[in-house]
Design an enzyme around this catalytic site. Structure first.
Site, short mmCIF file in Angstrom:
data_model
loop_
_atom_site.label_atom_id
_atom_site.label_comp_id
_atom_site.label_asym_id
_atom_site.label_seq_id
_atom_site.Cartn_x
_atom_site.Cartn_y
_atom_site.Cartn_z
N ASN A 151 62.54 64.37 -41.57
CA ASN A 151 61.14 64.19 -41.66
C ASN A 151 60.70 63.84 -43.23
O ASN A 151 59.62 63.52 -43.48
CB ASN A 151 60.50 64.99 -40.89
CG ASN A 151 60.48 64.92 -39.32
OD1 ASN A 151 60.85 64.13 -38.73
ND2 ASN A 151 59.84 65.92 -38.49
N ARG A 153 51.32 58.44 -28.80
CA ARG A 153 51.18 58.85 -30.11
C ARG A 153 50.41 57.76 -30.72
O ARG A 153 50.84 56.91 -31.33
CB ARG A 153 52.58 59.12 -30.79
CG ARG A 153 53.27 60.26 -30.15
CD ARG A 153 54.78 60.62 -30.64
NE ARG A 153 54.86 61.14 -31.99
CZ ARG A 153 55.87 61.53 -32.63
NH1 ARG A 153 56.88 61.15 -31.90
NH2 ARG A 153 55.92 62.13 -33.78
N ASP A 173 58.01 70.60 -33.42
CA ASP A 173 59.34 70.54 -33.39
C ASP A 173 60.41 71.71 -33.10
O ASP A 173 61.69 71.48 -32.73
CB ASP A 173 59.78 69.95 -34.71
CG ASP A 173 59.37 68.63 -34.95
OD1 ASP A 173 58.78 68.06 -33.76
OD2 ASP A 173 59.75 67.93 -35.89
N ARG A 233 69.69 61.16 -33.28
CA ARG A 233 68.50 60.74 -34.28
C ARG A 233 68.25 61.72 -35.25
O ARG A 233 67.53 61.31 -36.29
CB ARG A 233 67.12 60.68 -33.42
CG ARG A 233 67.03 59.39 -32.70
CD ARG A 233 65.87 59.01 -31.78
NE ARG A 233 64.90 59.33 -32.93
CZ ARG A 233 63.60 59.98 -32.74
NH1 ARG A 233 63.40 60.63 -31.31
NH2 ARG A 233 62.91 60.15 -33.52
#
Ligand code: UD1
Length: 419
Positions: A23, A121, A307, A399
């Site tokens: 991130n 989102r 998360d 990912r």
């Protein structure tokens, strides 16, 4: 379809260097667009989301080369400002290119990123932040056509009604290209925002305040090439620590600032783990079954991260005692629960709340990753479970985790990828 085959119950031991933060590296790669020269980034994890971001940068005319965990991006010859639909779909966070393209060349055309596996989102806050800076944005048939530049595009105050991580990053990047002072009020305070600020400062931008609710950017300055090391991935670290909490043993993770994990470490401690932190390291020891803990409510940093919700839940589901989880950030973030139930978990969901009653020990089962962190949670559960589990749909896990199986094997876990 490949899967991880995991035989649970092997205590973990050893030390692991945590890879760079997904991130952080994604917005920093987008930020390289602002620099008409070559930037060098270290500690870049090898993840499918990173590869997708490099594909976008190349399509836009940048040179993007990787050697080990170092990536060099040269955006001198930026030649396009449109991102085709298939690349936008690959990764929701590609919306970050909006702010970067507006700052560098004043136009951006991309498709609407839409929903994802965590539920809707929206990007309304991203768009209103860019509009507040004077950008014109047309939304037509799923496409976004944005124009910045010109006299109207200048620094102003942006108020975010929700401290959105992505909207804060988009606004920071766009503001670097706007002459004058931009103040982002109600900004997200996540450590990845601070990392983006640190990179931008290294490239000569005047950005201050990241890590607080107000970020200030004095924009319009030409940026110069920079060399920068991306911060360690706090969620990957949380995953290995929860894996050890579930399986038992003693491990150390290195390469991240422990204070970025304070909320997660407090939960693991309450659950009965022994923790020691030092500069850039966290050590965890777990022996007895984990205990139920006080309610875990996800909220913006520095509160408990959404998360890490599934990952901690997976560890506690195989412990003893009850824990209430409340997911406040995303609507569909309990999709891993059905899979955990296949492993014997007792979890009741009511709206945003999930009541986990520890069953003492989970059992192995064939389960399917439903999303990135949900998939990692199944691996955590399988490490502590009795017997063999197969975790499939690894594309979700890849990912965000580099070599998850190899790293866990180095800590003594019995895990292998089978085709
Ligand atoms: C980022 C992270 C993601 C993490 C999340 C929360 C990246 C690439 N992704 O996602 O891994 O799970 O932060 O820590 O860094 N919202 C709106 N309108 C908007 C934007 C957001 O209503 O325009 C809402 C969202 O629905 C959500 C909340 O704001 O309820 C927070 O989302 P946000 O912080 O924006 O998450 P992301 O940046 O998408």
């Amino acid at each position: 379809m490949s899967c991880y085959e995991i035989t649970g119950g092997q205590a973990l031991s050893g030390s692991l260097a945590i890879h760079g933060a997904k991130n952080s590296v994604l917005p920093i790669l987008a930020a390289c667009l602002l620099v008409p020269g070559q930037c060098v980034l270290h500690n870049c994890p090898d993840l499918s989301d990173v590869s997708a971001t490099l594909d976008i940068l190349r399509l836009l005319g940048c040179r993007a080369d990787r050697e080990g965990d170092t990536i060099a991006i040269d955006a001198s010859a930026l030649s396009r400002s449109d991102i085709p639909d298939h690349l936008m779909r690959e990764m929701r966070s590609s919306v970050i290119f909006l702010g970067a393209l507006l700052a560098r060349i004043g136009t951006a055309e991309l498709s609407y990123p839409g929903g994802c596996e965590l539920g809707p989102r929206p990007i309304d806050l991203h768009l209103s932040a860019l509009r507040a800076l004077g950008a014109e944005i047309l939304e037509e048939q799923g496409a976004l056509v944005c124009r910045g530049g010109g006299k109207r595009f200048r620094g102003r105050e942006i108020c975010l009604s929700v401290p959105s991580v992505g909207a804060t990053e988009n606004a920071m990047l766009a503001a670097c290209g706007c002459p004058g002072l931009t103040t982002i009020v109600g900004a997200a305070q996540e450590p990845e925002i601070v990392d983006l600020q640190n990179f931008l400062q290294a490239a000569g931008a005047q950005v201050t305040g990241a890590g607080t609710p107000t970020v200030a950017i004095q924009g319009g300055r030409a940026l110069h090439p920079a060399e920068y090391a991306v911060m360690g991935d706090r969620i990957a670290a949380a995953t290995y620590l929860c894996g050890c909490a579930a399986a038992g043993g003693e491990i150390e993770v290195t390469g991240l600032a422990p204070d970025t994990l304070t909320a997660v470490l407090a939960c693991l401690k309450e659950a009965g783990c022994n923790l020691h932190t030092g500069p850039n390291r966290v050590a965890l020891a777990s022996s007895a079954p984990l205990r139920g803990i006080s309610p875990v409510r996800t909220a913006p940093y520095p509160s408990f991260p959404t998360d890490a919700q599934a990952i901690l839940m997976a560890a506690l589901a195989g412990g003893e005692g009850a824990t209430l989880f409340v997911e406040n950030i995303f609507d569909s973030r309990y999709r891993h629960v059905d899979e955990l139930r296949r492993m014997g978990a007792d979890i009741q969901i009511a709206g945003r709340a999930a009541m986990v009653s520890g069953v003492g020990r989970l059992h192995g089962a064939a389960v399917r990753s439903t999303d990135l962190r949900g998939g990692a949670a199944l691996v955590v559960a399988a490490l502590g479970a009795e017997g063999v589990s197969q975790v499939s749909e690894l594309r979700h896990i890849k990912r965000g985790y580099q070599a998850l199986d190899k790293n866990l094997r180095s800590l003594g876990a019995d895990i292998r990828e089978v085709p």
